[in-house]
Design an enzyme around this catalytic site. Sequence first.
Site, short mmCIF file in Angstrom:
data_model
loop_
_atom_site.label_atom_id
_atom_site.label_comp_id
_atom_site.label_asym_id
_atom_site.label_seq_id
_atom_site.Cartn_x
_atom_site.Cartn_y
_atom_site.Cartn_z
N GLN A 140 0.83 -1.25 -0.16
CA GLN A 140 0.00 0.03 0.08
C GLN A 140 0.88 1.06 0.01
O GLN A 140 0.36 2.32 -0.22
CB GLN A 140 -0.94 0.09 1.02
N CYS A 146 -5.28 0.62 3.48
CA CYS A 146 -5.41 -0.71 4.04
C CYS A 146 -7.03 -1.23 3.82
O CYS A 146 -6.88 -2.46 3.64
CB CYS A 146 -4.92 -0.93 5.47
N ASN A 304 -0.93 -9.22 4.66
CA ASN A 304 -0.80 -7.92 4.97
C ASN A 304 -0.52 -7.27 3.46
O ASN A 304 -0.50 -8.12 2.46
CB ASN A 304 0.11 -7.47 5.85
#
Length: 340
Positions: A140, A146, A304
């Site tokens: 990101q 996120c 993630n």
Amino acid sequence: MEFTNQSKCICLALVLMLGDWSSEATSRSFNDAFAYGRYEQWIARYGRVYNDIKEKEDRFNIFKENEAFIDTSNNDGNKLYKLSLNQFADLTNEEFIASRNRFKGHECSTKTTTFKYENATVPATMDWRKKGAVTPVKDQGQCGSCWAFSAVGAMEGITQITTGKLISLSEQELVDCDVQGEDQGCSGGFMDDAFQFVIQNHGINTEANYPYTAGNSTCNAKEEAGHAATITGYEDVPANSESALLKAVANQPISVAIDASGSNFQFYSSGVFTGTCGTDLDHGVTAVGYGVSADGTKYWLVKNSWGAQWGEEGYIRMQRDVAAPAGLCGIALQASYPIA
Ligand SMILES: *[C@@H]1O[C@H](CO)[C@@H](O)[C@H](O)[C@H]1NC(C)=O
Ligand SMILES: *[C@@H]1O[C@H](CO)[C@@H](O)[C@H](O)[C@H]1NC(C)=O
């Protein structure tokens, strides 16, 4: 401070090293000189560029503090996880949080939905990567998007499960175009609102057609109209129940919100994360499986969006079935999933 082109930076780092050494070596203690050497190696590895010597020196002091924190944690033989000097090693924990985590935790969710996996049976382990439902780890960058990555991860999953096709979908479309409601691009947002946007827009485009830029831009209406995948609804997983979350993750990748604000989360490198954690939800990620480690510790497998250099090639295994109903870092508080 920016991440920039690797080859250019290695040269720059070498020049700075030569320039620094003569003046610095005399004033530094022996230990400090070694620490500075490790700092230079880290700068070269991560292609970091600083504006001037002052900034480089300030960042060195932060780096040293982080290194001490990491060493202390890693020397504790009781911990099931390791930390490392990753790409965030020159950031204070406050700076780290400010630049990345922007899930906007709702005070309380008033939405009541059915839970379609209420009676689902659960296999002992699950890894949606092995079933081809997970795209490669994304990054990101310095943008609080996120929420978009978390929602896209869940939508990529359900799309592959229902159509057999794994298509990387566009976070940037959400960042740029999903701005009529509560979502605020790089300033944060909610996974459920992202699902709502895709339902109303009748679909979402591919990563390839609408690529990620790690910044707010105006919506590209032409690409917004292109639909590579779509969803018809979404549901929230009943809160405060890791067993409900288990039933959900057994059936598809799930968007989860966590408190990722701790230094041990910042520097997580490997193992099952059992670190101290709050429940102030500030980060959106995607739960893509669960299992039990060799020593018997149950974990959630979490994708993630901090690049493949962070954690276990971009993933973290977080302890599962903890004493607190909210789960570790609040993972069982605001989970949700799209419906194809
Ligand atoms: C789960 O089972 C109960 C009892 O049979 C039933 O009433 C309920 O509708 C089921 N839930 C779902 C989502 O199918
Ligand atoms: C990004 O755009 C959103 C929506 O227009 C806005 O609310 C937010 O403040 C912007 N954030 C940044 C960092 O520019």
